[in-house]
Design an enzyme around this catalytic site. Structure first.
Site, mmCIF file in Angstrom:
data_model
loop_
_atom_site.group_PDB
_atom_site.id
_atom_site.type_symbol
_atom_site.label_atom_id
_atom_site.label_comp_id
_atom_site.label_asym_id
_atom_site.label_seq_id
_atom_site.Cartn_x
_atom_site.Cartn_y
_atom_site.Cartn_z
ATOM 1 N N TYR A 199 22.623 33.782 22.466
ATOM 2 C CA TYR A 199 23.183 33.325 23.742
ATOM 3 C C TYR A 199 22.563 32.002 24.156
ATOM 4 O O TYR A 199 21.500 31.598 23.673
ATOM 5 C CB TYR A 199 22.993 34.381 24.835
ATOM 6 C CG TYR A 199 21.575 34.545 25.332
ATOM 7 C CD1 TYR A 199 21.093 33.789 26.401
ATOM 8 C CD2 TYR A 199 20.712 35.472 24.754
ATOM 9 C CE1 TYR A 199 19.796 33.949 26.867
ATOM 10 C CE2 TYR A 199 19.424 35.642 25.213
ATOM 11 C CZ TYR A 199 18.963 34.870 26.270
ATOM 12 O OH TYR A 199 17.680 35.025 26.728
ATOM 13 N N CYS A 200 23.264 31.320 25.074
ATOM 14 C CA CYS A 200 22.779 30.060 25.648
ATOM 15 C C CYS A 200 23.400 29.921 27.034
ATOM 16 O O CYS A 200 23.929 30.894 27.578
ATOM 17 C CB CYS A 200 23.123 28.873 24.743
ATOM 18 S SG CYS A 200 24.896 28.645 24.479
ATOM 19 N N THR A 201 23.358 28.748 27.613
ATOM 20 C CA THR A 201 23.819 28.562 28.990
ATOM 21 C C THR A 201 25.316 28.793 29.146
ATOM 22 O O THR A 201 25.755 29.593 29.963
ATOM 23 C CB THR A 201 23.466 27.149 29.483
ATOM 24 O OG1 THR A 201 22.070 26.929 29.312
ATOM 25 C CG2 THR A 201 23.828 26.976 30.946
ATOM 26 N N GLY A 203 27.609 28.661 26.148
ATOM 27 C CA GLY A 203 28.240 29.096 24.917
ATOM 28 C C GLY A 203 28.251 28.106 23.776
ATOM 29 O O GLY A 203 28.410 28.488 22.612
ATOM 30 N N ILE A 228 25.541 32.497 29.463
ATOM 31 C CA ILE A 228 24.969 33.166 30.640
ATOM 32 C C ILE A 228 25.883 33.033 31.849
ATOM 33 O O ILE A 228 26.063 33.981 32.624
ATOM 34 C CB ILE A 228 23.579 32.567 30.966
ATOM 35 C CG1 ILE A 228 22.620 32.784 29.791
ATOM 36 C CG2 ILE A 228 23.009 33.163 32.242
ATOM 37 C CD1 ILE A 228 21.400 31.874 29.837
#
EC number: 1.14.-.-
Length: 350
Positions: A199-201, A203, A228
């Site tokens: 995951y990241c901020t 995508g 997220i």
């Protein structure tokens, strides 16, 4: 022909934005798709965005587009329509709407053509960025968090992870995405039989990271759709427990979106619980670090006594000091573990 670059000073633009009465909406989006002529596409989008009074940061490359922008509330629908009709690849593109938004995230439009829309350092000609992992939506994310066979991998930088992350997520310790990719492969070698959830901020990084993991022989790879931001939004809309703890760091003037009330980081100067990032007010430093209100007052918004003293000097003297300083001292160093101890910040033991 209209000017396709901003020519007004940052200070003037920021003052103009702050004086606006109309609310703004902060939006982020990305899309991996082939752009044959990024410069021509960039110029056409610049005209479109400028006409709608859009501010923000947009990167284009042959591999696609990556954008974080601020749109006047009255123009959001028109912006969406024009973006969707600009290219068939952008039709019905998911737009991530900011969670904790005061509308003051950007005050200028900067649009650049780059080699990649996210710097990844990948040179392998056989790498297929379209061969991505499976998408996970909010309910599936929560189910995976309860699965003992799943490992959550945070594909953000150290300073992002420090203020917020999913429960029990693993950090890939690095300051850049290009550093993280090989480290992630190395660190996960002993877990190839596990379910890898990245995951990241928003995508864009975890999508490419999932393809990189598959390229390196990992078979059970997932990533969170929309990152997220989309997870937290959908979880709240659907009445699900939000399992992200702390604050989501964002790359605009806000520097963070509050996801949960937990404060899991600490002031880099005194160690008190705090998760508010700031940039050192010394123009010769601008270090990104975490500073509590007490230390902000004590150090006048600076990261150290040295910077506090330097920032109080006459402008001419500050410029002279900056001109004589080695480039290495100007690096925007983001990891707490390397907080310029030579500038008077003691190593913090928490």
């Amino acid at each position: 022909m209209p000017v396709l670059h901003n020519r007004i000073s940052n200070d003037a633009l920021k003052a103009k934005m702050l004086a606006e009465n109309e609310p703004r909406t902060t939006i982020s989006f990305y899309k991996y798709f082939t752009i044959a002529d990024p410069q021509t596409t960039r110029d056409a989008l610049y005209k479109l965005f400028t006409a709608l009074n859009v501010f923000g940061r947009v990167y284009l490359a042959h591999e696609g587009i990556n954008a974080q922008i601020s749109v006047p509330e009255s123009h959001v629908d028109k912006f969406r329509q024009q973006l969707y009709s600009f290219d068939p690849a952008l039709n019905n593109l998911r737009l991530n709407i900011a969670l904790d938004d005061d509308g003051k995230s950007f005050w200028v439009l900067r649009m650049k053509v780059r080699e990649r829309i996210v710097a990844d350092g990948i040179t392998d000609p056989d790498f297929d960025a379209s061969n991505v992992g499976n998408y996970l939506q909010a309910a599936q994310v929560n189910a995976m968090l309860d699965d003992p066979d799943a490992l959550f991998i945070d594909m953000r930088n150290h300073y992002e992870y420090e203020v917020g992350h999913f429960e029990n997520a693993m950090e890939i310790p690095a300051d850049t995405f290009r550093e993280q990719l090989p480290k992630a492969v190395e660190m996960m070698q002993e877990h190839k039989d596990k379910k890898i959830v990245m995951y990241c901020t928003g995508g864009i990084r975890c999508e490419k990271a999932s393809a990189w993991m598959k390229h390196n022989g990992f078979e059970k790879v997932w990533h969170i759709e929309g990152g997220i931001i989309e997870y937290a939004r959908k979880a709240r809309e659907q009445g699900l427990p939000v399992r992200f703890i702390g604050k989501n760091f964002v790359f605009d003037e806000r520097m963070g979106e509050r996801i949960s009330e937990d404060v899991i980081a600490h002031c880099h100067q005194c160690g008190t619980p705090c998760d508010s990032h700031t940039n050192c007010k010394n123009d010769g430093c601008h270090l990104l670090f975490i500073q509590c209100p007490v230390c902000a007052e004590k150090f006048n918004g600076c990261c150290s006594e040295l910077c506090c003293t330097e920032s109080a000097l006459p402008p001419e003297e500050q410029r002279r000091l900056r001109a004589g300083r080695e480039n290495g001292n100007k690096i925007f160093n983001k990891s707490r573990g390397r907080l310029n101890t030579q500038q008077g910040i003691p190593e913090l033991k928490i």
